[in-house]
Design a protein around this motif. Structure first.
Motif, PDB file in Angstrom:
ATOM      1  N   GLN A  17     -85.070  -8.629 -56.150  1.00 21.47           N
ATOM      2  CA  GLN A  17     -84.973  -9.839 -55.343  1.00 21.47           C
ATOM      3  C   GLN A  17     -83.966 -10.838 -55.925  1.00 21.47           C
ATOM      4  OE1 GLN A  17     -87.539  -9.047 -57.279  1.00 21.47           O
ATOM      5  NE2 GLN A  17     -88.393 -10.840 -58.262  1.00 21.47           N
ATOM      6  N   HIS A  18     -83.528 -10.637 -57.164  1.00 15.05           N
ATOM      7  CA  HIS A  18     -82.553 -11.522 -57.811  1.00 15.05           C
ATOM      8  C   HIS A  18     -81.110 -11.097 -57.521  1.00 15.05           C
ATOM      9  CE1 HIS A  18     -85.537 -13.568 -60.483  1.00 15.05           C
ATOM     10  NE2 HIS A  18     -86.216 -12.483 -60.149  1.00 15.05           N
ATOM     11  N   TYR A  19     -80.947  -9.930 -56.907  1.00 15.08           N
ATOM     12  CA  TYR A  19     -79.624  -9.376 -56.605  1.00 15.08           C
ATOM     13  C   TYR A  19     -79.006 -10.101 -55.418  1.00 15.08           C
ATOM     14  CZ  TYR A  19     -76.118  -6.041 -54.958  1.00 15.08           C
ATOM     15  OH  TYR A  19     -74.959  -5.454 -54.540  1.00 15.08           O
ATOM     16  N   MET A  20     -77.694 -10.390 -55.500  1.00 12.02           N
ATOM     17  CA  MET A  20     -76.958 -11.043 -54.426  1.00 12.02           C
ATOM     18  C   MET A  20     -75.671 -10.275 -54.163  1.00 12.02           C
ATOM     19  SD  MET A  20     -77.290 -15.024 -55.608  1.00 12.02           S
ATOM     20  CE  MET A  20     -76.754 -14.679 -57.273  1.00 12.02           C
ATOM     21  N   GLN A  21     -75.360 -10.062 -52.905  1.00 15.40           N
ATOM     22  CA  GLN A  21     -74.088  -9.438 -52.533  1.00 15.40           C
ATOM     23  C   GLN A  21     -73.337 -10.416 -51.653  1.00 15.40           C
ATOM     24  OE1 GLN A  21     -74.229  -5.345 -51.516  1.00 15.40           O
ATOM     25  NE2 GLN A  21     -72.290  -5.397 -50.421  1.00 15.40           N
ATOM     26  N   PHE A  22     -72.017 -10.493 -51.833  1.00 12.80           N
ATOM     27  CA  PHE A  22     -71.205 -11.474 -51.130  1.00 12.80           C
ATOM     28  C   PHE A  22     -70.194 -10.796 -50.214  1.00 12.80           C
ATOM     29  CE2 PHE A  22     -71.936 -12.948 -55.568  1.00 12.80           C
ATOM     30  CZ  PHE A  22     -72.955 -13.850 -55.288  1.00 12.80           C
ATOM     31  N   ALA A  23     -69.812 -11.493 -49.156  1.00 13.69           N
ATOM     32  CA  ALA A  23     -68.764 -11.008 -48.260  1.00 13.69           C
ATOM     33  C   ALA A  23     -67.378 -11.304 -48.828  1.00 13.69           C
ATOM     34  CB  ALA A  23     -68.910 -11.666 -46.886  1.00 13.69           C
ATOM     35  N   VAL A  24     -67.346 -12.080 -49.917  1.00 16.82           N
ATOM     36  CA  VAL A  24     -66.090 -12.455 -50.574  1.00 16.82           C
ATOM     37  C   VAL A  24     -66.092 -11.927 -52.001  1.00 16.82           C
ATOM     38  CG1 VAL A  24     -65.802 -14.534 -49.164  1.00 16.82           C
ATOM     39  CG2 VAL A  24     -67.046 -14.674 -51.325  1.00 16.82           C
ATOM     40  N   SER A  25     -64.943 -11.950 -52.626  1.00 15.88           N
ATOM     41  CA  SER A  25     -64.813 -11.483 -54.006  1.00 15.88           C
ATOM     42  C   SER A  25     -65.498 -12.434 -54.978  1.00 15.88           C
ATOM     43  CB  SER A  25     -63.335 -11.367 -54.383  1.00 15.88           C
ATOM     44  OG  SER A  25     -63.210 -11.021 -55.755  1.00 15.88           O
ATOM     45  N   ALA A  33     -68.251 -18.400 -58.953  1.00 15.88           N
ATOM     46  CA  ALA A  33     -68.893 -19.715 -58.828  1.00 15.88           C
ATOM     47  C   ALA A  33     -68.880 -20.185 -57.378  1.00 15.88           C
ATOM     48  CB  ALA A  33     -68.206 -20.724 -59.735  1.00 15.88           C
ATOM     49  N   GLN A  34     -67.768 -19.955 -56.678  1.00 19.26           N
ATOM     50  CA  GLN A  34     -67.688 -20.319 -55.263  1.00 19.26           C
ATOM     51  C   GLN A  34     -68.665 -19.486 -54.436  1.00 19.26           C
ATOM     52  OE1 GLN A  34     -63.594 -19.914 -54.086  1.00 19.26           O
ATOM     53  NE2 GLN A  34     -62.904 -21.543 -55.456  1.00 19.26           N
ATOM     54  N   ALA A  35     -68.721 -18.188 -54.702  1.00 20.81           N
ATOM     55  CA  ALA A  35     -69.610 -17.303 -53.933  1.00 20.81           C
ATOM     56  C   ALA A  35     -71.074 -17.664 -54.155  1.00 20.81           C
ATOM     57  CB  ALA A  35     -69.358 -15.846 -54.308  1.00 20.81           C
ATOM     58  N   VAL A  36     -71.443 -17.939 -55.408  1.00 24.93           N
ATOM     59  CA  VAL A  36     -72.831 -18.265 -55.743  1.00 24.93           C
ATOM     60  C   VAL A  36     -73.169 -19.690 -55.316  1.00 24.93           C
ATOM     61  CG1 VAL A  36     -74.415 -18.661 -57.688  1.00 24.93           C
ATOM     62  CG2 VAL A  36     -72.989 -16.613 -57.644  1.00 24.93           C
ATOM     63  N   GLY A  37     -72.195 -20.605 -55.437  1.00 23.90           N
ATOM     64  CA  GLY A  37     -72.436 -22.018 -55.164  1.00 23.90           C
ATOM     65  C   GLY A  37     -72.925 -22.752 -56.395  1.00 23.90           C
ATOM     66  N   CYS A  38     -72.318 -22.421 -57.549  1.00 27.16           N
ATOM     67  CA  CYS A  38     -72.722 -23.052 -58.806  1.00 27.16           C
ATOM     68  C   CYS A  38     -71.480 -23.442 -59.595  1.00 27.16           C
ATOM     69  CB  CYS A  38     -73.584 -22.094 -59.632  1.00 27.16           C
ATOM     70  SG  CYS A  38     -72.690 -20.685 -60.325  1.00 27.16           S
ATOM     71  N   TYR A 122     -75.565 -16.127 -63.904  1.00 35.11           N
ATOM     72  CA  TYR A 122     -75.229 -15.156 -62.876  1.00 35.11           C
ATOM     73  C   TYR A 122     -74.244 -14.108 -63.406  1.00 35.11           C
ATOM     74  CZ  TYR A 122     -77.225 -18.770 -59.903  1.00 35.11           C
ATOM     75  OH  TYR A 122     -78.070 -19.699 -59.345  1.00 35.11           O
ATOM     76  N   PRO A 123     -74.738 -13.017 -63.970  1.00 36.08           N
ATOM     77  CA  PRO A 123     -73.833 -11.926 -64.334  1.00 36.08           C
ATOM     78  C   PRO A 123     -73.507 -11.092 -63.094  1.00 36.08           C
ATOM     79  CG  PRO A 123     -76.069 -11.359 -64.969  1.00 36.08           C
ATOM     80  CD  PRO A 123     -76.112 -12.774 -64.418  1.00 36.08           C
ATOM     81  N   ALA A 124     -72.387 -10.380 -63.161  1.00 34.90           N
ATOM     82  CA  ALA A 124     -72.026  -9.451 -62.086  1.00 34.90           C
ATOM     83  C   ALA A 124     -73.055  -8.328 -62.037  1.00 34.90           C
ATOM     84  CB  ALA A 124     -70.626  -8.884 -62.327  1.00 34.90           C
TER      85      ALA A 124
END
Length: 167
Positions: A17-25, A33-38, A122-124
């Protein structure tokens, strides 16, 4: 890419549930930081190195840099980065997606003290468009990594890592 292996690793330990996938790099600290919002400081860079005893990865604060003198004091040798496709050959993950999960066998994992002050980091997660939200303690427990101190302030080597403190 080992994204599915990373997801399996996280799922087997109750952290999917901690995993996040983005539509951007998210391949660089700034993009992540931009993708996560931090803030960039919350991004964990997982840096790969070649050592005489095999490959290692070290997770450091996104705003930190490696202090070569500290690296040599801890590991007994000069810091040597792999280049290009060598990153994936050594770690099992592509450049921009190197993470401390589902690594090739024999890769040793370390966490730098620069990430310890944060509530969340937030590690990759094995690809250049994903991340995992964890506390530094959760990251250590998941990876069984050893803590080291090899980071320096990017602008002034004598300055403390104030920019890597909890925001």
């Amino acid at each position: 890419m080992k994204t599915e292996q990373v997801k399996d690793f996280l799922a087997s330990r109750g952290f999917l549930q901690h995993y996040m996938q983005f539509a951007v790099s998210s391949a660089t600290v700034e993009l992540a930081a931009q993708a996560v919002g931090c803030a960039p400081e919350h991004i964990v860079k997982t840096l790969a190195f070649k050592t005489k005893t095999g490959p290692i990865v070290i997770c450091v604060c996104g705003a930190a840099r490696v202090d070569n003198q500290k690296f040599k004091a801890v590991f007994g040798e000069k810091a040597v980065f792999p280049h290009g496709e060598e990153v994936e050959t050594l770690t099992g993950h592509p450049a921009g997606g190197v993470c401390p999960f589902a690594l090739n066998e024999g890769v040793r994992i370390y966490l730098d003290e620069s990430i310890r002050p944060f509530d969340f980091v937030y590690p990759a997660a094995g690809a250049p468009n994903n991340a995992v939200k964890l506390t530094p303690q959760q990251l250590q427990e998941l990876t069984q990594a050893q803590w080291v101190d090899i980071a320096k302030h990017p602008a002034d080597t004598a300055a403390p890592l104030d920019h890597c403190k909890k925001i």
